[in-house]
Design a protein around this motif. Structure first.
Motif, PDB file in Angstrom:
ATOM      1  N   GLY A  83      10.028  15.519  -2.413  1.00 18.32           N
ATOM      2  CA  GLY A  83       9.744  16.745  -1.677  1.00 18.32           C
ATOM      3  C   GLY A  83       8.433  16.704  -0.924  1.00 18.32           C
ATOM      4  N   THR A  84       7.691  15.631  -1.076  1.00 14.72           N
ATOM      5  CA  THR A  84       6.419  15.447  -0.381  1.00 14.72           C
ATOM      6  C   THR A  84       6.131  13.956  -0.334  1.00 14.72           C
ATOM      7  N   VAL A  85       4.978  13.581   0.231  1.00 18.22           N
ATOM      8  CA  VAL A  85       4.592  12.165   0.230  1.00 18.22           C
ATOM      9  C   VAL A  85       3.762  11.920  -1.018  1.00 18.22           C
ATOM     10  N   ASP A  86       4.417  11.422  -2.049  1.00 16.34           N
ATOM     11  CA  ASP A  86       3.746  11.119  -3.310  1.00 16.34           C
ATOM     12  C   ASP A  86       3.195   9.694  -3.233  1.00 16.34           C
ATOM     13  N   PRO A  87       1.877   9.498  -3.262  1.00 12.91           N
ATOM     14  CA  PRO A  87       1.320   8.157  -3.085  1.00 12.91           C
ATOM     15  C   PRO A  87       1.794   7.152  -4.130  1.00 12.91           C
ATOM     16  N   ASP A  88       1.913   7.579  -5.379  1.00 13.15           N
ATOM     17  CA  ASP A  88       2.353   6.649  -6.417  1.00 13.15           C
ATOM     18  C   ASP A  88       3.791   6.202  -6.185  1.00 13.15           C
ATOM     19  N   CYS A  89       4.636   7.144  -5.801  1.00 10.73           N
ATOM     20  CA  CYS A  89       6.039   6.821  -5.525  1.00 10.73           C
ATOM     21  C   CYS A  89       6.142   5.885  -4.317  1.00 10.73           C
ATOM     22  N   LEU A  90       5.346   6.160  -3.290  1.00  9.71           N
ATOM     23  CA  LEU A  90       5.373   5.315  -2.102  1.00  9.71           C
ATOM     24  C   LEU A  90       4.856   3.918  -2.418  1.00  9.71           C
ATOM     25  N   ALA A  91       3.786   3.840  -3.211  1.00  9.05           N
ATOM     26  CA  ALA A  91       3.249   2.531  -3.595  1.00  9.05           C
ATOM     27  C   ALA A  91       4.278   1.731  -4.381  1.00  9.05           C
ATOM     28  N   ALA A  92       4.984   2.393  -5.285  1.00 11.26           N
ATOM     29  CA  ALA A  92       6.003   1.692  -6.071  1.00 11.26           C
ATOM     30  C   ALA A  92       7.110   1.148  -5.177  1.00 11.26           C
ATOM     31  N   LEU A  93       7.478   1.898  -4.156  1.00  8.04           N
ATOM     32  CA  LEU A  93       8.533   1.445  -3.249  1.00  8.04           C
ATOM     33  C   LEU A  93       8.054   0.275  -2.392  1.00  8.04           C
ATOM     34  N   TYR A  94       6.825   0.343  -1.911  1.00 13.58           N
ATOM     35  CA  TYR A  94       6.263  -0.786  -1.163  1.00 13.58           C
ATOM     36  C   TYR A  94       6.258  -2.046  -2.026  1.00 13.58           C
ATOM     37  N   LEU A  95       5.868  -1.908  -3.289  1.00 14.76           N
ATOM     38  CA  LEU A  95       5.816  -3.064  -4.179  1.00 14.76           C
ATOM     39  C   LEU A  95       7.212  -3.583  -4.502  1.00 14.76           C
ATOM     40  N   ALA A  96       8.180  -2.669  -4.654  1.00 18.93           N
ATOM     41  CA  ALA A  96       9.560  -3.106  -4.907  1.00 18.93           C
ATOM     42  C   ALA A  96      10.095  -3.920  -3.727  1.00 18.93           C
ATOM     43  N   LEU A  97       9.753  -3.505  -2.516  1.00 23.46           N
ATOM     44  CA  LEU A  97      10.173  -4.267  -1.335  1.00 23.46           C
ATOM     45  C   LEU A  97       9.485  -5.622  -1.269  1.00 23.46           C
ATOM     46  N   ALA A  98       8.325  -5.739  -1.886  1.00 26.21           N
ATOM     47  CA  ALA A  98       7.567  -6.994  -1.838  1.00 26.21           C
ATOM     48  C   ALA A  98       7.974  -7.985  -2.921  1.00 26.21           C
ATOM     49  N   THR A  99       8.733  -7.544  -3.918  1.00 25.69           N
ATOM     50  CA  THR A  99       9.052  -8.391  -5.056  1.00 25.69           C
ATOM     51  C   THR A  99      10.024  -9.503  -4.676  1.00 25.69           C
ATOM     52  N   PRO A 100       9.674 -10.781  -4.927  1.00 25.15           N
ATOM     53  CA  PRO A 100      10.603 -11.881  -4.633  1.00 25.15           C
ATOM     54  C   PRO A 100      11.855 -11.791  -5.500  1.00 25.15           C
ATOM     55  N   ARG A 101      12.947 -12.332  -4.950  1.00 28.00           N
ATOM     56  CA  ARG A 101      14.207 -12.319  -5.698  1.00 28.00           C
ATOM     57  C   ARG A 101      15.100 -13.447  -5.202  1.00 28.00           C
ATOM     58  N   GLY A 103      14.899 -16.574  -5.337  1.00 28.22           N
ATOM     59  CA  GLY A 103      14.247 -17.680  -4.654  1.00 28.22           C
ATOM     60  C   GLY A 103      13.692 -17.356  -3.292  1.00 28.22           C
ATOM     61  N   HIS A 104      13.851 -16.114  -2.834  1.00 32.97           N
ATOM     62  CA  HIS A 104      13.343 -15.720  -1.525  1.00 32.97           C
ATOM     63  C   HIS A 104      12.095 -14.854  -1.683  1.00 32.97           C
ATOM     64  N   ALA A 105      11.310 -14.820  -0.632  1.00 27.19           N
ATOM     65  CA  ALA A 105      10.148 -13.938  -0.620  1.00 27.19           C
ATOM     66  C   ALA A 105      10.629 -12.489  -0.612  1.00 27.19           C
ATOM     67  N   GLY A 106       9.673 -11.563  -0.685  1.00 28.58           N
ATOM     68  CA  GLY A 106      10.048 -10.151  -0.679  1.00 28.58           C
ATOM     69  C   GLY A 106      10.710  -9.726   0.610  1.00 28.58           C
ATOM     70  N   ALA A 107      11.122  -8.467   0.647  1.00 32.42           N
ATOM     71  CA  ALA A 107      11.930  -7.975   1.766  1.00 32.42           C
ATOM     72  C   ALA A 107      11.115  -7.535   2.964  1.00 32.42           C
ATOM     73  N   HIS A 108       9.795  -7.364   2.823  1.00 26.97           N
ATOM     74  CA  HIS A 108       8.978  -6.943   3.962  1.00 26.97           C
ATOM     75  C   HIS A 108       9.085  -7.967   5.086  1.00 26.97           C
ATOM     76  N   ARG A 109       9.194  -7.479   6.320  1.00 22.97           N
ATOM     77  CA  ARG A 109       9.337  -8.380   7.469  1.00 22.97           C
ATOM     78  C   ARG A 109       8.206  -8.158   8.471  1.00 22.97           C
ATOM     79  N   GLY A 110       7.457  -9.222   8.736  1.00 23.44           N
ATOM     80  CA  GLY A 110       6.446  -9.162   9.784  1.00 23.44           C
ATOM     81  C   GLY A 110       5.205  -8.384   9.430  1.00 23.44           C
TER      82      GLY A 110
END
Length: 395
Positions: A83-101, A103-110
């Motif tokens: 319902g708002t921009v929760d910094p902890d929730c956003l940080a967790a999502l950024y980190l989840a996108l960065a997690t390798p899986r 054998g590949h690097a994380g999902a962030h591009r560029g």
């Protein structure tokens, strides 16, 4: 915001952001002369092979957006969930996108160096709002459009949401004010305000108020306030005299204006990833073109930080013209169109939305894996009997 009359503008905002990002992604870092040499005038998604043969890590899959849109979609999901921009929730999502899986690097591009540093800080457990970098980059502005949709009728909530979304990655006032400028422009255009020179002064006024509020409330956490505390509002207001100039003269003036506000390194292109350059340039192009296609084609062919300029102008132009103005060939070629469109609809409808939204992390991992496999096939030597994998463009 009446849903019946504005859903097309909301969809246009998010899809426009992604389309502009994807159009500009293969052109990031190129000069206009290099773009013309490799592609002519870019009017559609192109692969990066022709321009980046010696730097395959810069290749982009045609129609696939970068971290600019990924971060905007992450903002959408956090707003829809919390319902708002929760910094902890956003940080967790950024980190989840960065997690390798697998054998590949994380999902962030560029992602750039500053965002990688933020991810490293978050991984070490530093509080999200203490991770902002001191560079005056464009990252806070490129992703911020969903906040304009979600907080359309809530001015105070809008400011707090922009700061929560921005301080995690940036603590320079020019970056924070740049995010406010994009939110102001998108919000006003979503509301049906006219695309005219007066828009510049209304946006500049909104930004000036935000700059003052940042200085009053966040001086302990924000850099460059004494030197550049009014840079963004002034740079935007100073676009108005340029509207009657030739394109070449206006571009030179935009560059000079950006350099007057402390561009480091010195600005050489109006689409440099520096808020006093890129955001006034996007507003200039918006006001001096007549269609979504004309605006986006012009800005990405300027090169520089073409993906972020494309994302910012795409959100603004989409908010003004609506989704029906986006060329169908661009929508058909855009990866994850359904996921983007459903997030737009959910933000427009609000808490009562009942839509099946694809999981962001899984979607982005799959798209990044697709780009990786495509890149590997580009690098593989062709078989003796195989023709060229790519047909030279004639546009």
């Amino acid at each position: 915001m009446p849903l019946s009359t504005n859903l097309d503008r909301v969809r246009g905002t998010l899809l426009g952001l992604a389309v502009g990002d994807a159009l500009g992604a293969p052109l990031e870092g190129l000069s206009p002369q290099q773009i013309r040499a490799h592609y002519g005038t870019v009017v559609d998604y192109v692969d990066g092979v022709r321009a980046w043969k010696r730097k395959p890590y810069r290749w982009r899959l045609p129609g696939l957006y970068t971290d600019d849109t990924q971060q905007a979609l992450a903002l959408c999901d956090v707003i829809l969930r919390c319902g708002t921009v929760d910094p902890d929730c956003l940080a967790a999502l950024y980190l989840a996108l960065a997690t390798p899986r697998n054998g590949h690097a994380g999902a962030h591009r560029g992602v750039g160096r500053s965002f990688r540093q933020v991810l490293e800080e978050l991984e070490r457990g530093r509080p999200p709002l203490e991770c902002g970098q001191d560079s005056a980059g464009i990252g806070a502005a490129m992703r911020i459009a969903p906040v304009a949709i979600a907080f359309f009728n809530d001015t105070d909530g809008l400011f707090e949401a922009v700061m929560a979304a921005s301080l995690m990655t940036h603590r320079d006032i020019r970056s924070l004010a740049g995010a406010m400028a994009v939110v102001s422009a998108v919000r006003r255009l979503l509301g049906g305000e006219e695309k005219s020179p007066s828009l510049l002064f209304r946006v500049a006024g909104d930004v000036a108020l935000a700059e003052r509020r940042i200085a009053e409330c966040l001086a302990h956490a924000v850099d460059s306030i004494p030197e550049y505390g009014r840079s963004l509002s002034r740079a935007i207001a100073n676009v108005e005299p340029l509207l009657e100039l030739s394109r070449a003269d206006a571009h030179h003036a935009l560059i000079d204006e950006a350099n007057a506000h402390g561009a480091r390194p010195s600005c050489k292109r109006p689409t440099m990833g520096f808020p006093p350059a890129c955001i006034p340039t996007c507003l200039y192009v918006l006001l001096t073109t007549d269609t979504f296609e004309e605006a986006l084609t012009e800005v990405v062919n300027l090169g520089g930080d073409a993906d972020s300029a494309g994302a910012i102008l795409g959100a603004m132009a989409g908010a003004h013209f609506g989704v029906d103005a986006i060329p169908e060939r661009w929508l058909e070629g855009l990866h994850n169109r359904v996921g983007i469109e459903r997030r737009a609809e959910a933000l427009a409808v609000g808490p009562d939305a009942v839509l099946e939204i694809p999981d962001l992390v899984e979607t982005e991992r799959a798209l990044s894996a697709l780009e990786h496999s495509s890149r590997e096939s580009f690098k593989a030597p062709p078989s003796p009997n195989a023709g060229s994998q790519f047909t030279p463009r004639t546009d």
